[in-house]
Design a protein around this motif. Structure first.
Motif, short mmCIF file in Angstrom:
data_model
loop_
_atom_site.label_atom_id
_atom_site.label_comp_id
_atom_site.label_asym_id
_atom_site.label_seq_id
_atom_site.Cartn_x
_atom_site.Cartn_y
_atom_site.Cartn_z
N GLU A 184 0.82 -1.21 0.00
CA GLU A 184 0.00 0.00 0.00
C GLU A 184 0.85 1.26 0.00
O GLU A 184 0.55 2.22 -0.71
CB GLU A 184 -0.92 0.00 1.23
N SER A 185 1.91 1.28 0.80
CA SER A 185 2.66 2.51 1.04
C SER A 185 3.87 2.69 0.13
O SER A 185 4.42 3.78 0.05
CB SER A 185 3.12 2.55 2.51
N GLY A 186 4.30 1.62 -0.52
CA GLY A 186 5.50 1.69 -1.34
C GLY A 186 6.76 1.47 -0.52
O GLY A 186 6.74 1.43 0.71
N LEU A 187 7.86 1.36 -1.23
CA LEU A 187 9.13 1.07 -0.57
C LEU A 187 9.68 2.26 0.21
O LEU A 187 10.28 2.11 1.27
CB LEU A 187 10.17 0.63 -1.61
N GLY A 188 9.46 3.46 -0.34
CA GLY A 188 10.01 4.64 0.33
C GLY A 188 11.51 4.50 0.51
O GLY A 188 12.25 4.15 -0.40
N ALA A 189 11.96 4.75 1.72
CA ALA A 189 13.39 4.69 2.01
C ALA A 189 13.78 3.41 2.73
O ALA A 189 14.79 3.36 3.42
CB ALA A 189 13.79 5.91 2.85
N LEU A 190 12.95 2.38 2.60
CA LEU A 190 13.26 1.13 3.29
C LEU A 190 14.58 0.54 2.81
O LEU A 190 14.88 0.54 1.62
CB LEU A 190 12.14 0.11 3.05
N GLN A 191 15.33 0.04 3.74
CA GLN A 191 16.60 -0.61 3.42
C GLN A 191 16.39 -2.12 3.42
O GLN A 191 16.23 -2.73 4.48
CB GLN A 191 17.67 -0.21 4.45
N ILE A 192 16.36 -2.71 2.24
CA ILE A 192 16.15 -4.15 2.09
C ILE A 192 17.28 -4.71 1.24
O ILE A 192 17.62 -4.15 0.19
CB ILE A 192 14.79 -4.45 1.43
N ARG A 193 17.85 -5.82 1.68
CA ARG A 193 18.90 -6.49 0.92
C ARG A 193 18.54 -7.96 0.75
O ARG A 193 17.93 -8.58 1.61
CB ARG A 193 20.26 -6.37 1.63
N VAL A 194 18.92 -8.49 -0.41
CA VAL A 194 18.69 -9.90 -0.73
C VAL A 194 20.06 -10.57 -0.85
O VAL A 194 20.90 -10.15 -1.65
CB VAL A 194 17.90 -10.05 -2.05
N LEU A 195 20.28 -11.59 -0.04
CA LEU A 195 21.59 -12.24 0.03
C LEU A 195 21.52 -13.62 -0.60
O LEU A 195 20.63 -14.42 -0.28
CB LEU A 195 22.06 -12.37 1.48
N ALA A 196 22.46 -13.92 -1.51
CA ALA A 196 22.48 -15.22 -2.17
C ALA A 196 23.87 -15.47 -2.72
O ALA A 196 24.62 -14.52 -3.00
CB ALA A 196 21.45 -15.28 -3.29
N ALA A 197 24.21 -16.74 -2.89
CA ALA A 197 25.52 -17.10 -3.43
C ALA A 197 25.48 -17.27 -4.94
O ALA A 197 26.31 -16.71 -5.66
CB ALA A 197 26.03 -18.38 -2.76
N ALA A 198 24.54 -18.06 -5.44
CA ALA A 198 24.45 -18.31 -6.88
C ALA A 198 22.99 -18.30 -7.30
O ALA A 198 22.44 -19.33 -7.70
CB ALA A 198 25.11 -19.65 -7.22
N PRO A 199 22.34 -17.15 -7.22
CA PRO A 199 20.90 -17.10 -7.51
C PRO A 199 20.61 -17.27 -8.99
O PRO A 199 21.42 -16.91 -9.85
CB PRO A 199 20.50 -15.71 -7.03
N THR A 254 22.75 -2.24 11.24
CA THR A 254 22.47 -0.97 10.54
C THR A 254 21.00 -0.82 10.15
O THR A 254 20.64 0.07 9.38
CB THR A 254 23.35 -0.87 9.28
N GLY A 255 20.13 -1.71 10.68
CA GLY A 255 18.70 -1.57 10.44
C GLY A 255 18.24 -1.97 9.06
O GLY A 255 17.23 -1.45 8.55
N VAL A 256 18.97 -2.87 8.43
CA VAL A 256 18.60 -3.37 7.10
C VAL A 256 17.82 -4.66 7.26
O VAL A 256 18.21 -5.55 8.01
CB VAL A 256 19.85 -3.61 6.23
N ALA A 257 16.69 -4.79 6.56
CA ALA A 257 15.91 -6.03 6.56
C ALA A 257 16.49 -6.97 5.50
O ALA A 257 16.68 -6.56 4.35
CB ALA A 257 14.44 -5.75 6.28
N SER A 258 16.75 -8.21 5.88
CA SER A 258 17.44 -9.14 4.99
C SER A 258 16.54 -10.28 4.54
O SER A 258 15.74 -10.81 5.32
CB SER A 258 18.67 -9.73 5.68
N THR A 259 16.71 -10.66 3.28
CA THR A 259 16.12 -11.88 2.72
C THR A 259 17.26 -12.75 2.24
O THR A 259 18.18 -12.26 1.56
CB THR A 259 15.19 -11.55 1.54
N VAL A 260 17.23 -14.02 2.57
CA VAL A 260 18.25 -14.97 2.12
C VAL A 260 17.61 -15.92 1.12
O VAL A 260 16.55 -16.49 1.39
CB VAL A 260 18.84 -15.76 3.30
#
Length: 362
Positions: A149-164, A211-217
């Motif tokens: 609903e609100s959009g990403l805005g300034a959210l800090q999101i990182r996606v971590l993977a070795a061989a995606p 550092t307040g980053v939300a992570s996805t693995v």
């Protein structure tokens, strides 16, 4: 049509797997008066049949392409003949077929009932769904009630993977996360491994957590290049014992069906803990393109992202997931009944049949 299909299927073992890639010599135009179905089919066969690869034959090793079992092909023809739009309204037959097919796949692969699944076109869309769910979850972690609903805005999101898989980057671009949000994690040393170095992953998770980053693995269960496997159980343990908060998406597009084999199941130990999971049906389950299931243990997030809010499609605000139309839980509204070939093939060959296919292939 039946004669042409029979001829093409009967010659799959002999037809070229890499036919000429030169374009047809002359352009085909749109006739003012149609030529009729039989003549149109004949034109197609003369013009293009010899240039199509025998990708359903035994000599095709390009990409990870499954054939089609006779039962799955029959189910696919039936789905086309019915031409039933699979909106998935509660109580409708298409909804029951899809939910029964997902349940059959869960039983075949011994996945927990908590993993809720919907059919999508393939791994690209299943990975898209998984990352859309991860984005919604990440927003909650960072104080945003609904990113959808609100959009990403300034959210800090990182996606971590070795061989995606390459579809991960595509999904990140479509979701507004951006390809640059992908963090390449070091792989295990030696021998050209593609499996993630869990210690390096933990270091990155610790740094992002500070550092307040939300992570996805993203864990791979069978990488495209070398069929390497991430240690899913060890990655999950970073949450359980290490105290790290992250969304765990497992891309098992190819190897997921091998869960039906006791011989290979250990390669994916811990997969039941995935927050979201991709498994292709048009690979080792051997149903016609296109077919995959996007699983998640957080199905309540799906309608937050994909709900239509259209009166003619039912109640998108329904709190009962069993009553929520499936089209409010997946990206596409226009959906063919791609669950039917899976349903028919699993009934036809059963657990033992698919176990034999996997173990014979390996």
């Amino acid at each position: 049509t039946a004669e042409a299909c029979s001829r093409l299927l009967g010659t799959a073992a002999e037809r070229p797997v890499a036919p000429p890639t030169t374009a047809a010599a002359d352009a085909v135009g749109l006739p003012n008066a149609g030529v009729g179905a039989e003549a149109a089919l004949g034109l197609f066969l003369r013009r293009h049949a010899g240039r199509l690869p025998a990708s359903n034959g035994p000599r095709y090793f390009g990409f990870v392409v499954g054939g089609a079992t006779p039962a799955a092909l029959a189910g696919d023809w039936l789905a086309s003949a019915l031409d039933c739009p699979a909106f998935g309204m509660s109580g409708a037959a298409d909804c029951d077929v899809e939910r029964e097919a997902v349940s059959l796949v869960r039983a075949l692969l011994e996945l927990p009932p908590a993993l809720h699944g919907q059919f999508v076109t393939g791994a690209t869309m299943a990975n898209f769904v998984g990352l859309a769910l991860a984005r919604q979850w990440a927003g909650r972690q960072l104080g945003v009630a609904s990113v959808a609903e609100s959009g990403l805005g300034a959210l800090q999101i990182r996606v971590l993977a070795a061989a995606p898989h390459s579809s991960v980057r595509k999904a990140m671009a479509m979701l507004g996360l951006g390809r640059s949000a992908l963090v390449q994690v070091p792989t295990l040393p030696g021998g050209g491994r593609e499996a993630v170095d869990v210690n390096a992953l933990e270091s990155l998770l610790r740094e992002f957590g500070r550092t307040g980053v939300a992570s996805t693995v993203i864990a791979s269960a069978g990488t495209v290049n070398t069929t390497d496997f991430d240690d899913i159980a060890a990655i999950h343990a970073l949450r359980e014992r290490g105290g790290h908060a992250f969304w765990l998406h497992v891309d098992a597009a190819f190897a997921g069906v091998a869960l039906c084999s006791p011989r290979y199941r250990a390669l994916m130990q811990g997969i039941e803990h995935a927050d979201s999971l991709t498994i292709d049906m048009h690979k080792w389950l051997n149903v016609p393109y296109d077919s995959a299931i996007a699983f998640t243990r957080h199905p309540h997030l799906l309608p937050e992202i994909f709900a239509n809010g259209a009166a003619y499609l039912g109640d998108s605000d329904c709190v009962d997931l069993e009553q929520t139309p499936i089209c409010d839980m997946v990206p596409e509204n226009s959906r063919r009944l791609r669950a039917l070939p899976v349903w028919v093939s699993l009934q036809a060959y059963g657990r033992d049949g698919y176990r034999e296919i996997v173990e014979r292939d390996c």
